[in-house]
Design a protein around this motif. Structure first.
Motif, PDB file in Angstrom:
ATOM      1  N   ILE A  89     108.851   6.920  29.956  1.00 36.37           N
ATOM      2  CA  ILE A  89     107.294   7.276  30.094  1.00 36.37           C
ATOM      3  C   ILE A  89     106.625   6.861  31.101  1.00 36.37           C
ATOM      4  CG2 ILE A  89     105.473   8.108  28.991  1.00 36.37           C
ATOM      5  CD1 ILE A  89     107.049   8.439  26.154  1.00 36.37           C
ATOM      6  N   GLY A  90     106.460   5.349  30.836  1.00 39.18           N
ATOM      7  CA  GLY A  90     105.810   4.671  32.018  1.00 39.18           C
ATOM      8  C   GLY A  90     106.343   4.967  33.659  1.00 39.18           C
ATOM      9  N   ILE A 110      98.371   5.875  24.810  1.00 36.32           N
ATOM     10  CA  ILE A 110      99.541   5.144  24.331  1.00 36.32           C
ATOM     11  C   ILE A 110      99.907   4.585  26.089  1.00 36.32           C
ATOM     12  CG2 ILE A 110     100.143   5.772  22.498  1.00 36.32           C
ATOM     13  CD1 ILE A 110     102.670   7.123  23.834  1.00 36.32           C
ATOM     14  N   TYR A 111      99.473   5.510  27.096  1.00 33.05           N
ATOM     15  CA  TYR A 111      99.977   4.751  28.394  1.00 33.05           C
ATOM     16  C   TYR A 111      99.028   5.486  29.404  1.00 33.05           C
ATOM     17  CZ  TYR A 111     102.580   3.008  32.101  1.00 33.05           C
ATOM     18  OH  TYR A 111     103.014   2.161  33.138  1.00 33.05           O
ATOM     19  N   ARG A 112      98.602   4.712  30.438  1.00 32.34           N
ATOM     20  CA  ARG A 112      97.775   5.395  31.490  1.00 32.34           C
ATOM     21  C   ARG A 112      98.273   4.748  32.836  1.00 32.34           C
ATOM     22  NH1 ARG A 112      91.906   2.046  31.093  1.00 32.34           N
ATOM     23  NH2 ARG A 112      92.732  -0.096  30.950  1.00 32.34           N
ATOM     24  N   ASN A 113      98.308   5.662  33.856  1.00 33.38           N
ATOM     25  CA  ASN A 113      98.866   5.070  35.085  1.00 33.38           C
ATOM     26  C   ASN A 113      97.787   4.493  35.824  1.00 33.38           C
ATOM     27  OD1 ASN A 113      97.372   7.196  36.102  1.00 33.38           O
ATOM     28  ND2 ASN A 113      98.987   8.204  37.093  1.00 33.38           N
ATOM     29  N   ALA A 114      97.986   3.883  36.893  1.00 37.07           N
ATOM     30  CA  ALA A 114      97.245   2.870  37.938  1.00 37.07           C
ATOM     31  C   ALA A 114      95.865   3.911  38.217  1.00 37.07           C
ATOM     32  CB  ALA A 114      97.677   2.317  39.178  1.00 37.07           C
ATOM     33  N   ALA A 115      96.131   5.101  38.548  1.00 33.22           N
ATOM     34  CA  ALA A 115      95.232   6.014  39.178  1.00 33.22           C
ATOM     35  C   ALA A 115      94.113   6.286  37.884  1.00 33.22           C
ATOM     36  CB  ALA A 115      95.624   7.281  39.731  1.00 33.22           C
ATOM     37  N   ALA A 116      94.664   6.569  36.549  1.00 36.68           N
ATOM     38  CA  ALA A 116      93.809   6.556  35.693  1.00 36.68           C
ATOM     39  C   ALA A 116      92.968   5.229  35.029  1.00 36.68           C
ATOM     40  CB  ALA A 116      94.542   7.051  34.380  1.00 36.68           C
ATOM     41  N   LEU A 117      93.602   4.200  35.403  1.00 41.45           N
ATOM     42  CA  LEU A 117      92.791   2.979  35.258  1.00 41.45           C
ATOM     43  C   LEU A 117      91.703   2.873  36.344  1.00 41.45           C
ATOM     44  CD1 LEU A 117      92.684   0.115  34.105  1.00 41.45           C
ATOM     45  CD2 LEU A 117      94.298  -0.630  35.581  1.00 41.45           C
ATOM     46  N   ARG A 118      92.080   3.067  37.557  1.00 40.91           N
ATOM     47  CA  ARG A 118      90.917   3.186  38.611  1.00 40.91           C
ATOM     48  C   ARG A 118      89.790   4.118  38.388  1.00 40.91           C
ATOM     49  NH1 ARG A 118      93.846   4.848  42.680  1.00 40.91           N
ATOM     50  NH2 ARG A 118      92.872   7.129  42.451  1.00 40.91           N
ATOM     51  N   ASP A 119      90.091   5.393  38.078  1.00 44.33           N
ATOM     52  CA  ASP A 119      88.997   6.321  37.825  1.00 44.33           C
ATOM     53  C   ASP A 119      88.373   6.463  36.463  1.00 44.33           C
ATOM     54  OD1 ASP A 119      89.617   6.984  40.393  1.00 44.33           O
ATOM     55  OD2 ASP A 119      90.726   8.841  39.988  1.00 44.33           O
ATOM     56  N   PHE A 120      89.285   6.184  35.558  1.00 43.59           N
ATOM     57  CA  PHE A 120      88.752   6.016  33.997  1.00 43.59           C
ATOM     58  C   PHE A 120      88.819   4.705  33.423  1.00 43.59           C
ATOM     59  CE2 PHE A 120      89.892  10.502  35.499  1.00 43.59           C
ATOM     60  CZ  PHE A 120      88.856  11.161  35.307  1.00 43.59           C
ATOM     61  N   PRO A 121      88.212   3.762  33.792  1.00 42.41           N
ATOM     62  CA  PRO A 121      88.373   2.327  33.284  1.00 42.41           C
ATOM     63  C   PRO A 121      88.077   2.479  31.833  1.00 42.41           C
ATOM     64  CG  PRO A 121      86.280   2.455  34.721  1.00 42.41           C
ATOM     65  CD  PRO A 121      87.006   3.650  34.727  1.00 42.41           C
ATOM     66  N   ASN A 122      87.209   3.445  31.160  1.00 40.04           N
ATOM     67  CA  ASN A 122      86.760   3.370  29.850  1.00 40.04           C
ATOM     68  C   ASN A 122      87.918   4.110  28.611  1.00 40.04           C
ATOM     69  OD1 ASN A 122      86.295   5.931  31.099  1.00 40.04           O
ATOM     70  ND2 ASN A 122      85.230   6.574  29.180  1.00 40.04           N
TER      71      ASN A 122
END
Length: 431
Positions: A89-90, A110-122
């Motif tokens: 999945i990752g 349960i998982y978020r990619n790098a783009a989600a970490l950048r745009d939605f840190p919350n």
């Protein structure tokens, strides 16, 4: 020795018996035929027995019938469901360019990619998605997908902390040979595609068309009115005709400048993704711009003061476009720096994140209010529309400057009353 000889005889007897058993239906039929010939055809009994013996000998010489029994096809092996690991999945989610999240059956990330970490840190792992983003349509989509296994896509519009538009797709991650409702490990994939830039471009296009139409409508209406006057009441009035023709020429020039600026902006935007490759000496270019604007500066009783480095300041760029940048900035400073009597133009060498030269154009006028500064590079944006039209401004000068600077991978900074005695300071930083 007797047993050795007896064994082959026994084998032959078993073979003969086997053949008789194998052909028993045929022999039984022959017996019936022979008896029929004896009883009904008058065949002699001894001949009938002799014939039957001969036929039995012939039958015993025939090969045994071969019976082929087809084996039933093997039953298909059951396909074991393949489990999807967290690593799978990752790897899949990280390959997606858009911000993407994986939710479990409770709606927990349960998982978020790098783009989600950048745009939605919350949206941290372990949080419930619908608790972090309290949007009714998102909540309904996630709940429906978890309950029914059906995907959904919708547009998410947020106004805080800034206005954004996103296309959100909620898609079930199904596993083979598992019923969605009974799968305790069911997951959802939530992807977020940004539509903010597209929305802004559409809004800019609409505003541009509306503003351009408005800017052209006024001089056109003025021209039509004066033409009607010259064809009617002022047809024989020489003084009125001369006055009106002068005004008409001014309106025509205004439309011409507006069209030229719009075409220039369009050409710049068309090639904005292509970085210039020529070499330009900024010091020599600024001296040329000053000479071309000397007549305008003298008419306004202004002085253009240059402060240039002693050695050539060579940059990679489009000479015509950089000339237009300097000309627009200095001309604006002369037109709107009303209370000042000089325009200060300086060029200094800097070292700031790949930027090597800073061009500054400063007037000593009243400046502008802080709320206007961020919007001054917008198309057709005017702080005082009437004053701008009187000074023959089109409202596109700073927009053209911004797009040229962006094409050259530079930056533009506008400051109002940044220092004592200054009005408006425009800084252009070039690589």
């Amino acid at each position: 020795m007797d047993d050795a000889h007896a064994h082959p005889a026994l084998t032959r007897s078993q073979a003969i018996l086997g053949r008789l058993v194998a052909y028993a239906p045929l022999l039984a039929g022959l017996v019936g035929v022979v008896i029929g010939f004896v009883l009904l055809g008058g065949l002699r009994l001894d001949l009938a027995i002799l014939g039957f013996i001969l036929i039995c000998g012939f039958v015993l010489a025939l090969p045994l019938p071969t019976v082929t029994i087809a084996a039933p096809p093997p039953a298909p092996l059951p396909i074991a469901p393949q489990a999807t690991s967290d690593d799978d999945i990752g790897t899949f989610v990280e390959a997606l360019a858009d911000p993407s999240l994986v939710l479990d059956r409770r709606g927990v990330v349960i998982y978020r990619n790098a783009a989600a970490l950048r745009d939605f840190p919350n949206l941290a792992v372990g949080k419930v998605l619908t608790m972090a983003l309290r949007n009714p349509e998102l909540i309904a989509s996630v709940e429906t997908a978890l309950r029914t296994g059906e995907g959904r896509s919708f547009e998410l519009h947020e106004t805080l902390p800034s206005e954004t538009w996103n296309r959100v797709a909620v898609s079930p991650l199904r596993r083979s040979c598992r019923d969605w409702a009974d799968d305790e490990d069911r997951n959802l994939l939530v992807t977020v595609q940004s539509l903010t830039e597209l929305k802004r471009v559409d809004a800019l296009r609409s505003d541009f068309i509306a503003n351009a139409s408005h800017e052209l409508r006024t001089p056109l209406a003025s021209l039509m009115g004066f033409i009607d006057t010259l064809l009617g009441p002022a047809a024989k009035d020489a003084a009125a005709r001369e006055k009106f023709l002068g005004i008409m020429r001014g309106q025509a020039e205004r439309m011409s400048r507006l069209i030229d600026d719009m075409l220039s902006l369009s050409r710049i935007e068309m090639h904005q993704h292509v970085r210039p490759t020529g070499s330009v000496d900024l010091s020599g270019l600024l001296r040329e711009v000053r000479e071309s604007l000397q007549s305008l500066a003298k008419a306004a009783e202004f002085e253009i003061v240059l402060d240039l480095p002693a050695k050539p300041a060579v940059v990679t760029g489009d000479r015509g476009q950089l000339y237009e940048v300097a000309e627009n900035l200095i001309e604006n400073a002369i037109k709107y720096g009303a209370t000042g009597k000089s325009v200060d133009v300086s060029l200094v060498e800097i070292d700031r994140s790949g930027l090597h030269y800073q061009l500054s154009v400063v007037d000593h006028g009243p400046g502008v209010e802080p709320e206007h500064v961020p919007r001054m590079t917008e198309r057709f944006y005017r702080i005082d529309a009437e004053t701008s039209r009187k000074k023959k401004g089109t409202g596109l000068g700073l927009a053209i400057v911004k797009h040229i600077v962006q094409r050259h991978r530079g930056q533009i900074v506008i400051k109002s009353r940044a220092r004592a005695g200054e009005g408006l300071r425009v800084e252009v930083l070039l690589p």
